[in-house]
Design a protein around this motif. Structure first.
Motif, PDB file in Angstrom:
ATOM      1  N   LYS A 122      -7.696  -2.016  -2.240  1.00  0.00           N
ATOM      2  CA  LYS A 122      -7.843  -1.738  -3.672  1.00  0.00           C
ATOM      3  C   LYS A 122      -6.727  -0.824  -4.181  1.00  0.00           C
ATOM      4  O   LYS A 122      -6.464  -0.764  -5.382  1.00  0.00           O
ATOM      5  CB  LYS A 122      -9.196  -1.075  -3.940  1.00  0.00           C
ATOM      6  N   GLU A 123      -6.070  -0.111  -3.274  1.00  0.00           N
ATOM      7  CA  GLU A 123      -5.020   0.827  -3.661  1.00  0.00           C
ATOM      8  C   GLU A 123      -3.642   0.161  -3.715  1.00  0.00           C
ATOM      9  O   GLU A 123      -2.630   0.845  -3.924  1.00  0.00           O
ATOM     10  CB  GLU A 123      -4.970   1.994  -2.672  1.00  0.00           C
ATOM     11  N   LEU A 181       0.826  -1.194   0.000  1.00  0.00           N
ATOM     12  CA  LEU A 181       0.000   0.000   0.000  1.00  0.00           C
ATOM     13  C   LEU A 181       0.872   1.261   0.000  1.00  0.00           C
ATOM     14  O   LEU A 181       2.018   1.232   0.468  1.00  0.00           O
ATOM     15  CB  LEU A 181      -0.916   0.011   1.224  1.00  0.00           C
ATOM     16  N   SER A 206      -0.300  -1.426  -4.822  1.00  0.00           N
ATOM     17  CA  SER A 206       0.470  -1.282  -6.053  1.00  0.00           C
ATOM     18  C   SER A 206       1.027  -2.614  -6.537  1.00  0.00           C
ATOM     19  O   SER A 206       1.427  -2.752  -7.680  1.00  0.00           O
ATOM     20  CB  SER A 206       1.629  -0.307  -5.836  1.00  0.00           C
ATOM     21  N   GLY A 211      -9.203  -0.178   1.498  1.00  0.00           N
ATOM     22  CA  GLY A 211      -7.925   0.376   1.082  1.00  0.00           C
ATOM     23  C   GLY A 211      -7.034  -0.600   0.345  1.00  0.00           C
ATOM     24  O   GLY A 211      -6.089  -0.195  -0.340  1.00  0.00           O
TER      25      GLY A 211
END
Length: 365
Positions: A287-288, A225, A290, A285
Motif C-alpha cells: 500500500k506504500e 517501495l 509510490s 506494505g
C-alpha cells in the motif's frame, strides 16, 4: 564463416546467441519484433525442486536449468559483464495447510542429494521471518530454502545480447526455404534457430507444418517501495501468486496464467487487482508503493505442458524450441545452451531425445 539466423530474442534465443558467439566462428543475426515477448515481461523465481509434477524429464530439465545459472553467471562475469539480473536471495514457500510443510521439507532434503544448490532448508516461525522480511503476514510457519533465486527477465536477455555482440534486427520476419539455404528479410543463412515462443506456429505454418504450441497470457505488476528490499527472499504461496523483491525497493507481483486470451497484450485490471488483493494479504506494505507499472507477455505452452527443442523434421539445419510455459526463466537458458551445442555438433547436458520436436511438430501431407 557460417551465417546463422536466430528468430526470437527471448531467453532461449539470447542464450543461444551468446554461446554461439563465444566460439568466434559464426556470423549471427538475431531477429525480433519486440512485441509480447514473454521474457521481457517476466520476473521469476528459480526454485524447481519442490515441484510435484510427475513428468521426470521435465523435472530433470528444470533442476539442471537451475544449476545452469551458476555457469551462465560465471561465464558472463569472466567475459567482463554484469550478471546482477540473478540473485540467490532465498525463497519462502507457504502452504495453506501448514502441516504439509514437513512433507515439503522432506522432499527438499531428498532432492538436495542431486541438487545441492537447494542450500539450507528450514521451517521458520513467523517471528523468525519478521526479522528478515518485516511485515510479512498470513501464515504462522513457512519453509525457507536458501538456494532459491530471483531473475529479472528483460535484464537477463539484454545482458546476453550485449555480451554476444551479435547483429540485431527489430523486425517481424518470415522464413523461406531455398535450395541453397534459408532466406530471412532478404538475407541468406546456412542455419536458423526459431525461438519465437508462442509465435512458432505462425512462422512454420507457411512451410507446411502443424505445430502444437499455443499462447498463454501472463500479467504482473511492479511496485516501488520507499525501503530497500534487495535482501528479502522471494515469496511462493500456493496458487498463481508470487512476490519477488528486487534491490532498490522494487517488488514484482504476479503472474497470471490465462490460456483463453490468445495474443491479447492489453493489461486486465480485474486480473491484476485480484493478484494485488491476494498479495496484500501477505504483505500490506504494498500500500506504500509510490508507483505501479504493469507488464504483459505471452508464454508458449503445449498440449501436455512440456517443452521441446531440436531440429525441425525434414529441415535438419533449422532448430526450434518452444513450450516452456511458466518455467521459461528456469529452463530457457539451458535450452538455449543445448541448441548452441547442437549447432556445433557437440553434446549438451540433456538428452534431446527426451524432448522430441516430432511430438509437437509434424509436416503436413
Amino acid at each position: 564463416m557460417k551465417k546463422i539466423a536466430i528468430i526470437g530474442a527471448g531467453i532461449v534465443g539470447s542464450t543461444t546467441a551468446y554461446y554461439l558467439a563465444k566460439e568466434n566462428a559464426y556470423d549471427i543475426t538475431v531477429f525480433d519484433e519486440g512485441l509480447g515477448q514473454a521474457t521481457k515481461a517476466a520476473a521469476g523465481i528459480i526454485c524447481p525442486w519442490f515441484s510435484k509434477r510427475r513428468n521426470k524429464v521435465w523435472y530433470k530439465m528444470a533442476r539442471l536449468g537451475a544449476d545452469f545459472y551458476q555457469k551462465l553467471v560465471a561465464d558472463l562475469e569472466n567475459d567482463g559483464f554484469s550478471a546482477d539480473f540473478y540473485q540467490q536471495s532465498g525463497v519462502y514457500l507457504l502452504k495453506k495447510q501448514e502441516e504439509k510443510l514437513a512433507d515439503l521439507y522432506e522432499l527438499g532434503k531428498t532432492r538436495r542429494a542431486e541438487s545441492p544448490l537447494i542450500g539450507e532448508l528450514k521451517i521458520l516461525q513467523k517471528e523468525e521471518v519478521e526479522r528478515v522480511f518485516p511485515g510479512l503476514q498470513g501464515f504462522e510457519a513457512l519453509l525457507y530454502a536458501s538456494g532459491g533465486a530471483r531473475v529479472e527477465g528483460s535484464q537477463l536477455t539484454e545482458s546476453l545480447l550485449v555480451a554476444s555482440g551479435v547483429k540485431r534486427v527489430h523486425e517481424k520476419v518470415n522464413l523461406e526455404v531455398l535450395s541453397d539455404g534459408y532466406q530471412i528479410a532478404g538475407q541468406l543463412f546456412d542455419s536458423v534457430v526459431v525461438a519465437a515462443g508462442a509465435w512458432l506456429s505462425e512462422i512454420l505454418a507457411p512451410l507446411g507444418y502443424d505445430v502444437d504450441v499455443r499462447p498463454q497470457k501472463g500479467q504482473l505488476r511492479d511496485y516501488q517501495l520507499p525501503i530497500e528490499t534487495g535482501a528479502y527472499p522471494v515469496l511462493m504461496p500456493e496458487g498463481e501468486l508470487d512476490m519477488i523483491p528486487f534491490a532498490g525497493g522494487k517488488v514484482s507481483v504476479g503472474a497470471s496464467h490465462e490460456n483463453d486470451r490468445g495474443f491479447d497484450l492489453t493489461p486486465d485490471r480485474v486480473v491484476l487487482e485480484t493478484l494485488e488483493h491476494e498479495a496484500l494479504g501477505y504483505y500490506a506494505g504494498l500500500k506504500e508503493a509510490s508507483s505501479v507499472s504493469e507488464r504483459v507477455g505471452i508464454r508458449a505452452y503445449t498440449s501436455d505442458f512440456s517443452p521441446f527443442y531440436g531440429s525441425l523434421p525434414e529441415e535438419k539445419k533449422v532448430y526450434v524450441a518452444s513450450g516452456l510455459g511458466s518455467s521459461g526463466l528456469t529452463t530457457g537458458p539451458l535450452i538455449g545452451y543445448e541448441l548452441a551445442q547442437m549447432l556445433q555438433g557437440k553434446s549438451g547436458l540433456l538428452e534431446a531425445a527426451d524432448y522430441p520436436v516430432s511430438r509437437y511438430i509434424q509436416k503436413r501431407g
